[in-house]
Structures are given as structure tokens and as C-alpha cells.
Design a protein around this motif. Structure first.
Motif, PDB file in Angstrom:
ATOM      1  N   MET A   1     -30.537  31.608  37.055  1.00 27.51           N
ATOM      2  CA  MET A   1     -31.758  32.415  36.973  1.00 27.51           C
ATOM      3  C   MET A   1     -31.446  33.694  36.207  1.00 27.51           C
ATOM      4  SD  MET A   1     -33.466  32.074  40.741  1.00 27.51           S
ATOM      5  CE  MET A   1     -35.185  32.350  40.366  1.00 27.51           C
ATOM      6  N   MET A   2     -32.411  34.129  35.388  1.00 28.63           N
ATOM      7  CA  MET A   2     -32.189  35.304  34.561  1.00 28.63           C
ATOM      8  C   MET A   2     -33.471  36.116  34.466  1.00 28.63           C
ATOM      9  SD  MET A   2     -30.601  35.214  30.782  1.00 28.63           S
ATOM     10  CE  MET A   2     -31.139  36.419  29.596  1.00 28.63           C
ATOM     11  N   ARG A   3     -33.325  37.437  34.428  1.00 31.73           N
ATOM     12  CA  ARG A   3     -34.450  38.337  34.207  1.00 31.73           C
ATOM     13  C   ARG A   3     -33.981  39.443  33.284  1.00 31.73           C
ATOM     14  NH1 ARG A   3     -36.309  34.630  36.454  1.00 31.73           N
ATOM     15  NH2 ARG A   3     -37.874  34.542  38.108  1.00 31.73           N
TER      16      ARG A   3
ATOM     17  N   ALA B   1     -42.594  43.607  32.923  1.00 31.93           N
ATOM     18  CA  ALA B   1     -41.857  42.493  33.508  1.00 31.93           C
ATOM     19  C   ALA B   1     -42.396  42.224  34.913  1.00 31.93           C
ATOM     20  CB  ALA B   1     -40.375  42.842  33.579  1.00 31.93           C
ATOM     21  N   PRO B   2     -42.263  40.985  35.377  1.00 32.38           N
ATOM     22  CA  PRO B   2     -42.690  40.699  36.750  1.00 32.38           C
ATOM     23  C   PRO B   2     -41.850  41.509  37.733  1.00 32.38           C
ATOM     24  CG  PRO B   2     -41.443  38.855  35.840  1.00 32.38           C
ATOM     25  CD  PRO B   2     -41.655  39.841  34.729  1.00 32.38           C
ATOM     26  N   ARG B   3     -42.494  42.020  38.757  1.00 33.39           N
ATOM     27  CA  ARG B   3     -41.793  42.821  39.754  1.00 33.39           C
ATOM     28  C   ARG B   3     -42.018  42.191  41.119  1.00 33.39           C
ATOM     29  NH1 ARG B   3     -40.014  47.390  37.311  1.00 33.39           N
ATOM     30  NH2 ARG B   3     -41.008  47.905  35.359  1.00 33.39           N
ATOM     31  N   GLY B   4     -41.127  42.472  42.036  1.00 35.59           N
ATOM     32  CA  GLY B   4     -41.260  41.941  43.381  1.00 35.59           C
ATOM     33  C   GLY B   4     -39.931  41.482  43.911  1.00 35.59           C
ATOM     34  N   THR B   5     -39.930  40.355  44.583  1.00 35.30           N
ATOM     35  CA  THR B   5     -38.728  39.899  45.255  1.00 35.30           C
ATOM     36  C   THR B   5     -38.563  38.394  45.114  1.00 35.30           C
ATOM     37  OG1 THR B   5     -38.954  41.651  46.893  1.00 35.30           O
ATOM     38  CG2 THR B   5     -37.511  39.825  47.488  1.00 35.30           C
TER      39      THR B   5
ATOM     40  N   ILE C   1     -32.268  44.524  38.592  1.00 34.19           N
ATOM     41  CA  ILE C   1     -31.839  44.017  39.904  1.00 34.19           C
ATOM     42  C   ILE C   1     -32.789  44.471  41.009  1.00 34.19           C
ATOM     43  CG2 ILE C   1     -30.020  44.230  41.659  1.00 34.19           C
ATOM     44  CD1 ILE C   1     -27.994  44.174  39.275  1.00 34.19           C
ATOM     45  N   GLY C   2     -33.162  45.731  40.995  1.00 36.95           N
ATOM     46  CA  GLY C   2     -33.994  46.277  42.067  1.00 36.95           C
ATOM     47  C   GLY C   2     -35.461  45.906  41.994  1.00 36.95           C
ATOM     48  N   GLU C   3     -35.935  45.535  40.803  1.00 41.47           N
ATOM     49  CA  GLU C   3     -37.355  45.233  40.631  1.00 41.47           C
ATOM     50  C   GLU C   3     -37.655  43.758  40.396  1.00 41.47           C
ATOM     51  OE1 GLU C   3     -40.034  47.133  40.895  1.00 41.47           O
ATOM     52  OE2 GLU C   3     -38.964  48.996  41.283  1.00 41.47           O
ATOM     53  N   GLN C   4     -36.650  42.989  39.912  1.00 34.38           N
ATOM     54  CA  GLN C   4     -36.949  41.615  39.503  1.00 34.38           C
ATOM     55  C   GLN C   4     -36.033  40.563  40.103  1.00 34.38           C
ATOM     56  OE1 GLN C   4     -37.597  40.985  35.253  1.00 34.38           O
ATOM     57  NE2 GLN C   4     -37.558  43.187  34.971  1.00 34.38           N
ATOM     58  N   LEU C   5     -34.724  40.769  40.030  1.00 30.20           N
ATOM     59  CA  LEU C   5     -33.773  39.709  40.406  1.00 30.20           C
ATOM     60  C   LEU C   5     -32.569  40.289  41.119  1.00 30.20           C
ATOM     61  CD1 LEU C   5     -33.106  36.636  40.145  1.00 30.20           C
ATOM     62  CD2 LEU C   5     -31.907  37.185  38.040  1.00 30.20           C
TER      63      LEU C   5
ATOM     64  N   VAL D   1     -29.863  40.283  33.335  1.00 30.61           N
ATOM     65  CA  VAL D   1     -29.126  39.957  34.560  1.00 30.61           C
ATOM     66  C   VAL D   1     -29.231  38.450  34.755  1.00 30.61           C
ATOM     67  CG1 VAL D   1     -29.111  40.241  37.063  1.00 30.61           C
ATOM     68  CG2 VAL D   1     -29.584  42.210  35.600  1.00 30.61           C
ATOM     69  N   GLU D   2     -28.082  37.797  35.001  1.00 27.60           N
ATOM     70  CA  GLU D   2     -28.062  36.344  35.189  1.00 27.60           C
ATOM     71  C   GLU D   2     -27.230  35.988  36.413  1.00 27.60           C
ATOM     72  OE1 GLU D   2     -26.811  32.258  32.800  1.00 27.60           O
ATOM     73  OE2 GLU D   2     -26.737  34.188  31.771  1.00 27.60           O
ATOM     74  N   VAL D   3     -27.794  35.195  37.301  1.00 25.83           N
ATOM     75  CA  VAL D   3     -27.103  34.771  38.514  1.00 25.83           C
ATOM     76  C   VAL D   3     -25.986  33.797  38.141  1.00 25.83           C
ATOM     77  CG1 VAL D   3     -27.323  33.573  40.731  1.00 25.83           C
ATOM     78  CG2 VAL D   3     -29.164  35.092  39.935  1.00 25.83           C
ATOM     79  N   THR D   4     -24.753  34.105  38.579  1.00 25.94           N
ATOM     80  CA  THR D   4     -23.617  33.232  38.280  1.00 25.94           C
ATOM     81  C   THR D   4     -23.019  32.575  39.532  1.00 25.94           C
ATOM     82  OG1 THR D   4     -22.114  35.131  38.353  1.00 25.94           O
ATOM     83  CG2 THR D   4     -22.983  34.490  36.182  1.00 25.94           C
ATOM     84  N   ALA D   5     -23.265  33.149  40.716  1.00 23.13           N
ATOM     85  CA  ALA D   5     -22.748  32.564  41.961  1.00 23.13           C
ATOM     86  C   ALA D   5     -23.587  33.066  43.131  1.00 23.13           C
ATOM     87  CB  ALA D   5     -21.280  32.941  42.172  1.00 23.13           C
ATOM     88  N   ILE D   6     -23.728  32.208  44.139  1.00 20.25           N
ATOM     89  CA  ILE D   6     -24.502  32.569  45.330  1.00 20.25           C
ATOM     90  C   ILE D   6     -23.745  32.110  46.568  1.00 20.25           C
ATOM     91  CG2 ILE D   6     -26.682  32.292  46.580  1.00 20.25           C
ATOM     92  CD1 ILE D   6     -27.940  31.457  43.857  1.00 20.25           C
TER      93      ILE D   6
END
Length: 147
Positions: A19-21, A5-9, A75-79, A107-112
Motif C-alpha cells: 500500500m502506498m500514499r 489527498a484522501p485523509r482519515g484512517t 503517515i498521520g493523515e493518510q497511511l 510512503v509505502e508499507v513494506t512489513a506488517i
């Protein structure tokens, strides 16, 4: 096996709801044994075939927190990725994970809350398309302003 999977920030300024990873990993006997060693949770339902056969699970299962750890990896490696700080996580265990199961952690972003850099995410793990764990994570996302 762990997917490449893509890693980073992804910094808070670039995050968006929806957004989902994910990652996929086969949970092995070695994973279960290492988790037992590191956590000191040596419950025989995880390690002893004869004992586990006589439980409600009718066989050995992986530690629930080992499965939950795959969410932490996403969460720690992708999103959002590197630099993320966990603030909280709820977990609901729906079904056992067995040695040899391919687990998909999503993991899917639901609120920011951009001002506070807080991100809320729906978290889940699946085996063969069936949810085995669900929950919600709240994290502090890294910011481009603090590089």
C-alpha cells in the motif's frame, strides 16, 4: 499548494504490504520562514540569499526536517492515518530542496506485524522525480478493535 489527498484512517486490519500514499507540496519562502520560527533553526543557509550563495548549495535551501515533515503528514493523515503513533524514523538526505520546489512525499508499507500493530514503511521525498530524501518509518497503527 498541497494536493487534495484522501485523509482519515486505514486500520491495521485493513493494511497490506505494498500500500502506498503520497502528497505533493510546493515549498515556499513562507514555509521556510515559519519552520525557522517554530524550530528556532535560523541557519542563514535557509534564510539569507547572500550567505547561502557562498555555500556548497550555491543558494538557499529548505530545512531538511521541513521536508521530512511531509512524510509525517502522509503517515498521520493518510497511511495509516489518524491515530497512528510514530515509533521511529530514519532519514538520509540526498539533495537539497529549494524554495519553489514541488516535493512529492511517498510512503509505502513494506512489513506488517499484525499482532503488535507495528507497520514498517519505506519513506521518500522527490523533486522532479529525483530522490532528495529516503528513509524508513516504524509506526503503531490504529486498530478497529480500539475504536
Amino acid at each position: 499548494m498541497l494536493d487534495n489527498a484522501p485523509r482519515g484512517t486505514i486500520v491495521i486490519e485493513d493494511l497490506a504490504v505494498g500500500m502506498m500514499r503520497s502528497l505533493r507540496k510546493v515549498v515556499t519562502d513562507a514555509d521556510i520562514e515559519m519552520f525557522a520560527e517554530v524550530s528556532t533553526d535560523r541557519n542563514p543557509v535557509h534564510l539569507d540569499d547572500d550567505y547561502a550563495r557562498d555555500t556548497i548549495f550555491e543558494g538557499r535551501i529548505a530545512h531538511g526536517m521541513l521536508t521530512a515533515g511531509l512524510i509525517s503528514a502522509v503517515i498521520g493523515e493518510q497511511l495509516p492515518g489518524h491515530g497512528t503513533v510514530y515509533l521511529g524514523q530514519t532519514l538520509r538526505f540526498l539533495a537539497p530542496v529549494r524554495p519553489g520546489d514541488m516535493v512529492t512525499a511517498e510512503v509505502e508499507v513494506t512489513a506488517i506485524d499484525y499482532a503488535k500493530r507495528k507497520v514498517t514503511m519505506e519513506t521518500r521525498c522527490l523533486v522532479d522525480g529525483k530522490k532528495v530524501l529516503t528513509g524508513e518509518a516504524v509506526v503503531l497503527a490504529p486498530s478497529a478493535k480500539f475504536d
